[in-house]
Structures are given as C-alpha cells and as structure tokens.
Design an enzyme around this catalytic site. Structure first.
Site: not given
Length: 501
Positions: A198, A274, A308, A404
């Site tokens: 996806k 992850e 990331c 983040e």
C-alpha cells in the site's frame, strides 16, 4: 525453470488512465491493472497543483488483494522455486533500469525530490536494492546443519530450514516511496513471500508505477505482488488485522506504528516497524566544528528534512556554542531551495500544506516558549516550501527537542561534556540513528556505544547502504531492513531432527 507459477503469467492491459495530465495510474490486483470506484488527487508539492489521480481503494479492493496473495502463496510454487524467483527479480531490476528516467521525473513531480539527489535513495539507489537481493539470494543458505547429537544411546541429526513467512502487508511512508517500496518488496520476494503493498496517500503514483512495471514487464505471477493506493482510513486496518496476512512491514510514524502493533496482536502477526526518530549529532569538545556544521546543513535540508534518521538535534559543547551557531547560520543560509526539477536545486518542498503547517506550528511554539530563532522559521510560497531553520536556547525536554518534526529544522542543544551529551542524547523515546564528531576516533566510538540507537555515523561515516541493517531501538521500531537482516525478516526457521540409522 519449469514451474507451475510460470503458467500463470501476470497480465495487465498495459494502459494507464489516459487523462490529460498523463500521470494517472492503476492498481495491481491479482495480476491485473485495475481502477477503483473513485479516485483521489495527488498534488505537485512544488506548485500545489493537481498532478494526477490515483484509484481510491476500498475495503473490497484490499480484501481482493489479500485473497490473491494468499492464493498465490498457498497454491503455487512461488515460495519454493528459488530459480524462478531469481528470474523474476532479474526482470524487475531490468524493467526499473529501462524506465528509470520516467520514474525519476515522476518522483521529482510527486515527491518534491530534488533532481540533484535522485541518484541516491530516491531513485538510483532504490533500484539497486533489487539487484542486491537477487544477488544475495543466489548464494544465501536456506538450510543449516546443526550436527549430530547422542540422546539415549541414539544419534540424532538436526538441521534448520528457512522458509517464507507467508503473505506480507507492506505499508510505506511518503518521503522515499521508491526506496521504501523496493526495500520491502525485494527481500520479501527473494524470501518467497507474496505481498500486498500500500502506497502512501501523498505519493501514490510512484508506488503504482512500480506495480505497472511488474504487471507489464515481469513474469511475476498473479497475486504475488499486489499494489494499492487509497485515501481511506478503512484500508489500513484491513491489511493489519486480516487473518490471511501473516506479516506486516511498516515504515511511518511511531503513533501509527503503535496502532499497527496493537492491531496485529489479535492474530499474533510477525511485525517489522521502522518508525520515527529524533536522532542526535554529538559534537565533542575537541572536534573541528566545520565538518559537523556543514553536515548538519546538508543533512537537515536534504529532501526538506523529511527523513526519519536525520540528526535533528545537534549537541554542542557550551564553550563552543556561539562558534557553531555562526557556522550554522552561514551553512543553512547557503542552501539552494526552489524548483526540485532544476538541476542545481538542493532542497525542494515539504510534501503538503498540512505538513508545512505542522512544522511551522512547532517552530512558532518553540519560539514562544523561549527558543531563539537563528535563521529561517517562515513559509516560502508558492508551493509547500519552508525556509531552512535553526533554533537554539532550546529546553531539552520541550516539544521541539522531543518530537519528530519532519522538516528542515535543526535544534541546537548545549552540553557540558561527554557524560552530559550521552544523557541528553538518550533523553528521547526514539533511538533510530545518531552521529558523533571528535578528533579522537576511539573517544567518539566510545560515546556512540553509550547512546541507544540502531545506527551511528562517526566523523561523517555513512552507515546507510543496501548491505547494512537499518532499524531502531526503543520506539523507533522493531527489526531491521536492508542487508542480510532485511531478507531474514521475511523468513521463518523450521527445525528438523531425524534418528541416524
């Protein structure tokens, strides 16, 4: 390569949606390129204009893809015919190479990826992942002898065989769609798994383009690879809870990762995650500041900070803080940003206005809380650009230092020595990556070993590559992607024993 799966050749009509923009794509389900009942637009983040449309898969489409993957795994020899899998991986690599320039243009347009950087993980390095896993599969041992053991007067031979984990649901983020898709597809296919992939709703066309290449240019059988695009909140839960899915591999935010882990627990699926990062770059008091200052500027503005593992926290000795700030202001001020299609642009836009608002809101709240804005801190129009930004005098426990950002924003924190730097670096729920700079390499490595993170750069060393396992500690994830470890995520081990006559 006589195999029953070769008789079930993947077939598609070879057509795209054919609208005026030329960027519309179709999904791949059970070997056919198909649309959906409705579509949704995807935008060019450099202009904010509609780039194309993607099929908006619903629950029925997701269930059809899962059923196709289950059928392909259970009823064909895909999982056991290593030679045929090698043949298909070779074809996929060749198809990607033959169409790499079209893929590059689409990636620039849909992701806002700077042309200058597409020879890295955005495109060229991503395609090379397929070659790496095809080559690895050729020599990878799928069985291991444990030797004989005497038990109750009889000798027993023991060995371990490795087999495919089964049907995999692969869900990827928007920032590096080629790299993320191929880093999941390649080892999963090499292992013998079947996959439902996806794409991210912000960058669906790139992922769908990979599905089209599989349908039209490889012998990968129907159902082995299925590629979906969807803006629906209902599709993800189907992929993560369906009883016919054996494994989930996900790259994205920690918040979503938590929900996936909870959803997978009902059927005890194998899970690879992850997730987010808030990585620290630690500059020790003997370091030459020029190198970490330059690296920070280029790293935090690479793909507009949408990575990331980027070191978004810079830890600097208090005594050298002002010197570093001066270098950072100069370095961030020199970053070229603008049209990502231009060959000399280094930094492109953020992916969406929503993401830009998030970044800007975090910066504004940090300034209101007492942080000092060194440079940047504002939007750039048109498109979804944000100025390269440096903040200092930041509270290490504040939102901007803990959460983040996913934008071109660097937070500078002071430290009072090695022990204090380690304490600040470990003051995070994340543990994805990090960096250390010192003229004494042994000292730098010693500091890196004390910080809880999955990968470390010492004095500018590059840890990310096809053969290096990548993943995080703590809430940055579970498992490792890339390298041999990346293949083994998609394998199960079965232990055998027999009595020796």
């Amino acid at each position: 390569m006589q195999s029953e799966v070769r008789e079930a050749d993947a077939s598609g009509d070879g057509q795209t949606a054919g609208t005026a923009d030329g960027f519309d794509r179709r999904m791949l389900i059970d070997g056919r390129l198909v649309g959906a009942a409705t579509t949704f637009p995807t935008l060019n983040p450099a202009t904010g204009e509609v780039l194309g449309h993607a099929p908006d898969a619903g629950v029925e489409d997701a269930e059809a893809a899962i059923a196709a993957a289950r059928r392909a795994f259970d009823t064909t020899t895909w999982a056991t015919d290593t030679e045929f899998r090698l043949h298909c991986l070779d074809q996929l690599h060749r198809a990607l190479l033959d169409n790499i320039e079209e893929l590059r243009e689409l990636t620039i347009a849909e992701c806002g990826a700077a042309r200058l950087l597409t020879n890295g993980p955005h495109v060229d390095d991503a395609v090379a992942i397929v070659r790496y896993y095809a080559d690895l599969l050729r020599d990878y041992p799928m069985s291991e002898e444990l030797g004989e053991m005497e038990i109750r007067g009889a000798k027993h031979r023991r060995w371990v065989e490795k087999e495919a984990a089964g049907v995999v649901a692969a869900i990827i983020a928007y920032n590096y769609p080629n790299q993320l898709a191929l880093a999941k597809l390649s080892p999963a296919l090499a292992a013998g798994c079947t996959v439902v992939l996806k794409g991210a709703p912000d960058t669906p066309l790139v992922t769908l383009a990979i599905g089209e290449l599989i349908a039209n240019h490889t012998d990968i059988p129907p159902g082995v690879v299925n590629v979906l695009s969807s803006s629906s909140a209902e599709v993800g839960p189907v992929l993560t809870t369906h009883s016919d899915v054996d494994m989930i591999t996900f790259t994205g935010s920690t918040a979503t990762g938590r929900r996936i882990m909870a959803a997978a627990s009902a059927t005890v699926k194998k899970v690879f995650l992850e997730l987010g990062g808030k990585s620290a770059m630690v500059v020790l008091d003997d370091a030459d500041l020029a190198l970490p200052a330059m690296f920070s500027a280029f790293s935090m503005t690479s793909h507009a900070g949408q990575g990331c593992a980027l070191t978004s926290r810079l830890l600097v000795p208090s005594a050298r803080h002002d010197e570093m700030i001066e270098l950072l202001a100069q370095g961030f001020g020199n970053i070229s940003h603008g049209d990502p299609a231009h060959p000399h642009t280094y930094m492109g836009p953020l992916i969406s206005e929503q993401q830009r608002e998030k970044v800007h809101g975090m910066v504004q709240r940090a300034v209101e809380a007492g942080a000092k804005l060194v440079t940047g801190g504002h939007k750039i129009d048109p498109g979804f650009f944000y100025a390269p930004t440096v903040l200092t005098d930041v509270d290490p426990d504040s939102e901007i230092a803990q959460e983040e950002i996913f934008g071109p924003v660097l937070v500078v924190l002071r430290h009072e020595g090695d022990d204090d730097a380690v304490r600040i670096a470990n003051n995070s729920i994340y543990g994805l990556a990090g960096a250390v700079y010192s003229k004494d390499e042994d000292r730098a490595v010693a500091v890196a070993r004390r910080i809880r993170a999955g990968a470390f750069s010492v004095n500018g060393g590059r840890f990310f590559g096809m053969d290096t396992p990548f993943g995080g500690f703590k809430q940055s994830g579970i498992g490792r992607e890339m390298g041999i470890a990346g293949l083994e995520e998609f394998l199960e081990r079965k232990t055998f024993a027999t009595v020796v006559p």
